[in-house]
Design a protein around this motif. Structure first.
Motif, PDB file in Angstrom:
ATOM      1  N   GLY A  40     -25.511  85.632 -41.898  1.00 18.07           N
ATOM      2  CA  GLY A  40     -26.284  86.207 -42.986  1.00 18.07           C
ATOM      3  C   GLY A  40     -27.185  85.189 -43.643  1.00 18.07           C
ATOM      4  N   ALA A  41     -27.975  85.689 -44.587  1.00 21.63           N
ATOM      5  CA  ALA A  41     -28.944  84.851 -45.287  1.00 21.63           C
ATOM      6  C   ALA A  41     -28.313  84.166 -46.482  1.00 21.63           C
ATOM      7  N   ALA A  42     -28.781  82.950 -46.756  1.00 22.73           N
ATOM      8  CA  ALA A  42     -28.336  82.226 -47.944  1.00 22.73           C
ATOM      9  C   ALA A  42     -28.856  82.920 -49.208  1.00 22.73           C
ATOM     10  N   ARG A  43     -28.097  82.791 -50.305  1.00 23.78           N
ATOM     11  CA  ARG A  43     -28.472  83.436 -51.557  1.00 23.78           C
ATOM     12  C   ARG A  43     -28.716  82.449 -52.688  1.00 23.78           C
ATOM     13  N   THR A  44     -28.206  81.254 -52.559  1.00 26.42           N
ATOM     14  CA  THR A  44     -28.361  80.257 -53.621  1.00 26.42           C
ATOM     15  C   THR A  44     -29.584  79.391 -53.334  1.00 26.42           C
ATOM     16  N   PRO A  45     -30.469  79.206 -54.321  1.00 25.18           N
ATOM     17  CA  PRO A  45     -31.673  78.385 -54.091  1.00 25.18           C
ATOM     18  C   PRO A  45     -31.324  77.000 -53.544  1.00 25.18           C
ATOM     19  N   GLY A  46     -32.117  76.568 -52.563  1.00 23.50           N
ATOM     20  CA  GLY A  46     -31.909  75.266 -51.945  1.00 23.50           C
ATOM     21  C   GLY A  46     -31.161  75.326 -50.638  1.00 23.50           C
ATOM     22  N   PHE A  47     -30.379  76.383 -50.427  1.00 26.23           N
ATOM     23  CA  PHE A  47     -29.650  76.545 -49.170  1.00 26.23           C
ATOM     24  C   PHE A  47     -30.560  77.191 -48.137  1.00 26.23           C
ATOM     25  N   THR A  48     -30.612  76.609 -46.950  1.00 23.67           N
ATOM     26  CA  THR A  48     -31.359  77.210 -45.844  1.00 23.67           C
ATOM     27  C   THR A  48     -30.455  78.071 -44.973  1.00 23.67           C
ATOM     28  N   THR A  49     -29.171  77.757 -44.952  1.00 24.42           N
ATOM     29  CA  THR A  49     -28.141  78.584 -44.321  1.00 24.42           C
ATOM     30  C   THR A  49     -26.945  78.604 -45.269  1.00 24.42           C
ATOM     31  N   ILE A  50     -26.017  79.525 -45.054  1.00 26.87           N
ATOM     32  CA  ILE A  50     -24.876  79.637 -45.962  1.00 26.87           C
ATOM     33  C   ILE A  50     -24.008  78.383 -45.913  1.00 26.87           C
ATOM     34  N   ARG A  51     -23.849  77.816 -44.736  1.00 30.54           N
ATOM     35  CA  ARG A  51     -23.074  76.572 -44.581  1.00 30.54           C
ATOM     36  C   ARG A  51     -23.971  75.505 -43.992  1.00 30.54           C
ATOM     37  N   MET A  52     -24.108  74.386 -44.719  1.00 31.25           N
ATOM     38  CA  MET A  52     -24.980  73.283 -44.304  1.00 31.25           C
ATOM     39  C   MET A  52     -24.188  71.987 -44.248  1.00 31.25           C
ATOM     40  N   PRO A  53     -24.395  71.151 -43.227  1.00 29.95           N
ATOM     41  CA  PRO A  53     -23.706  69.846 -43.201  1.00 29.95           C
ATOM     42  C   PRO A  53     -24.015  69.045 -44.465  1.00 29.95           C
ATOM     43  N   SER A  54     -22.983  68.485 -45.050  1.00 27.12           N
ATOM     44  CA  SER A  54     -23.207  67.682 -46.267  1.00 27.12           C
ATOM     45  C   SER A  54     -23.810  66.329 -45.896  1.00 27.12           C
ATOM     46  N   ARG A  55     -24.706  65.870 -46.738  1.00 28.00           N
ATOM     47  CA  ARG A  55     -25.378  64.587 -46.540  1.00 28.00           C
ATOM     48  C   ARG A  55     -25.091  63.679 -47.726  1.00 28.00           C
ATOM     49  N   SER A  56     -25.305  62.398 -47.521  1.00 29.20           N
ATOM     50  CA  SER A  56     -25.136  61.421 -48.596  1.00 29.20           C
ATOM     51  C   SER A  56     -26.272  60.410 -48.519  1.00 29.20           C
ATOM     52  N   LEU A  57     -26.413  59.664 -49.587  1.00 32.10           N
ATOM     53  CA  LEU A  57     -27.378  58.564 -49.606  1.00 32.10           C
ATOM     54  C   LEU A  57     -26.687  57.358 -50.222  1.00 32.10           C
ATOM     55  N   GLY A  58     -26.469  56.343 -49.384  1.00 31.37           N
ATOM     56  CA  GLY A  58     -25.842  55.115 -49.868  1.00 31.37           C
ATOM     57  C   GLY A  58     -26.865  54.222 -50.553  1.00 31.37           C
ATOM     58  N   ILE A  59     -26.455  53.568 -51.630  1.00 33.03           N
ATOM     59  CA  ILE A  59     -27.322  52.613 -52.314  1.00 33.03           C
ATOM     60  C   ILE A  59     -26.609  51.266 -52.369  1.00 33.03           C
ATOM     61  N   GLY A  60     -27.240  50.256 -51.800  1.00 37.83           N
ATOM     62  CA  GLY A  60     -26.688  48.909 -51.778  1.00 37.83           C
ATOM     63  C   GLY A  60     -27.440  48.014 -52.746  1.00 37.83           C
ATOM     64  N   LEU A  61     -26.726  47.384 -53.647  1.00 36.47           N
ATOM     65  CA  LEU A  61     -27.320  46.459 -54.607  1.00 36.47           C
ATOM     66  C   LEU A  61     -27.187  45.043 -54.065  1.00 36.47           C
TER      67      LEU A  61
END
Length: 427
Positions: A40-61
């Motif tokens: 089915g189609a996603a309903r929440t803004p920002g979702f392209t599919t109902i289940r999306m692989p989670s991503r992260s962004l590491g920040i190194g100081l």
């Protein structure tokens, strides 16, 4: 102690979270499974599919002494629901980090953790920075302060908040995901303190009038006695994603009656019910949860209400704690933002006699989970989530081992300090 280090450069590293971002609105509306994905189609803004692989962004100081410390930014599984920030987009977060956050970080004195957070997380264009940025950057800043002080992250928190250095572990809570029965067995065999979450996020799992859920609760209690070690008696904690209200009715009395019957089903067990209903706004949630808590308290049951949705930020945590609108508050760390605010959230709960559950999400990383352990132990939260992921074993290993190492370090230092003090006294 070294001279106060500053930040001279920044490294960014796109990465993966440990589960998926899920569109809660679409799932609640009855989206069907197709293997591991939803149809089915996603309903929440920002979702392209109902289940999306989670991503992260590491920040190194990159510190002035060439040490590099890291933190991870990410969102939670049900992003965009219950008043939360939108689903995490790596490109958007990276662009804002480069344009706004990095200039604030460069040259910052990281020896003062709280001061550095205040400087870096100042409002941008009259708005708070995305909470994922606060979460990841604050992890890195805490690690920088710990590197400077030659201590653990927990000891930095104790120093900054004037807390005694603890010597007791925090109970660990594991979540089962959809593989409920199999993962419950894993948890019991590993003698987890609090279990199993259960992921009761659909009418199919809750059942007509909640009967399917009641059967599951009774089965979990029975299973702990069947295969658990002698004397094993965990807290039973279930997240029902608002389905008591959706199925039984959005009235405090009906919800309290249902929860009390659940407690009667498993006599002798402490029962936590997380998110019994979602009343649609923080104000309504606050008012109605306070009624449910009062009704249960008058009954004297072993049931406890845990708030999650509509209680995201430190200000909202403070409101629920002061209003006694929950027995426990889930401090969902990526939703709170800076881990300094998560520490404050635990302390606010304790000041008001409300339980503090230092939580988070299956979408997090090993790095953020280990930072969370230090916050939980330093503030002596009532329980903390085994994260990341939904595999049970990995989260228990990462969180449990980090806590074991941390407690061993703190106990070693305490014993060394006692030994030194004894020598000084006899000199």
């Amino acid at each position: 102690m070294k001279n106060s280090p500053t930040i001279r450069d920044i490294i960014l590293a796109p990465g993966n979270g440990s589960f998926f971002y899920d569109d809660q609105t679409a799932i609640r509306a009855g989206a069907a499974h197709d293997g591991f994905r939803y149809l089915g189609a996603a309903r929440t803004p920002g979702f392209t599919t109902i289940r999306m692989p989670s991503r992260s962004l590491g920040i190194g100081l990159v510190l002035s002494d060439d040490v590099i410390v890291w933190g991870d930014m990410m969102g939670v599984q049900y992003s965009g629901a219950g008043g939360r920030d939108p689903v995490f987009q790596v490109d958007t977060i990276e662009a804002l980090t480069r344009s706004v956050v990095i200039p604030r970080l460069l040259g910052a004195d990281v020896s003062n953790f709280l001061g550095a957070c205040e400087r870096v997380f100042a409002y941008h264009e009259d708005k708070r920075l995305p909470l994922a940025i606060e979460y990841g950057v604050s992890q890195a800043l805490l690690r920088a302060a710990a590197d400077h002080a030659r201590t653990t992250l927990a000891e930095v928190i104790c120093s900054e908040f004037y807390l005694p250095v603890p010597d007791k572990p925090v109970p660990i809570y594991a979540q089962s995901g959809d593989s409920r029965e199999l993962n419950v067995d894993k948890m019991i065999l590993k003698s987890v303190d609090v279990l199993p979450h259960g992921l009761i996020n659909s009418r199919e799992k809750f059942g007509v009038s909640g009967e399917k859920f009641r059967d599951f609760v009774k089965w979990v209690a029975k299973r702990t006695t069947e295969i658990g070690e002698p004397g094993y008696h965990p807290v039973l904690h279930f997240d029902v994603y608002g389905w008591i209200g959706l199925e039984i009715g959005m009235e405090a009395q009906k919800i309290a009656d249902f929860i009390a019957r659940l407690a009667d089903d498993v006599p002798g067990y402490r029962l936590h019910i997380e998110c019994p209903a979602d009343f649609g706004s923080t104000e309504a949630q606050l008012e109605e949860y306070a009624k449910i808590v009062a009704l249960l308290d008058r009954r004297g049951t072993e049931a406890r209400v845990v708030v999650d949705e509509r209680c995201n930020t430190l200000d909202e945590i403070r409101l629920f704690a002061r209003s006694k609108a929950a027995h426990l508050v889930q401090i969902k760390m990526p939703d709170v933002g800076s881990i300094a605010d998560s520490a404050r959230g635990v302390l606010v709960c304790k000041e008001n006699g409300v339980g503090a559950y230092l939580g988070g999400s299956c979408t997090e990383t090993d790095l953020s989970a280990r930072a969370a352990v230090n916050i939980a132990v330093a503030t002596q939260a009532d329980m903390m989530l085994a994260k990341p992921g939904m595999g049970v074993d990995e989260g228990i290993s990462i969180v449990g081992n980090e806590q074991s190492r941390l407690i061993s370090i703190l106990n070693y230092r305490n014993s060394q300090n006692s030994l030194q003090n004894g020598r000084a006294a006899s000199a």
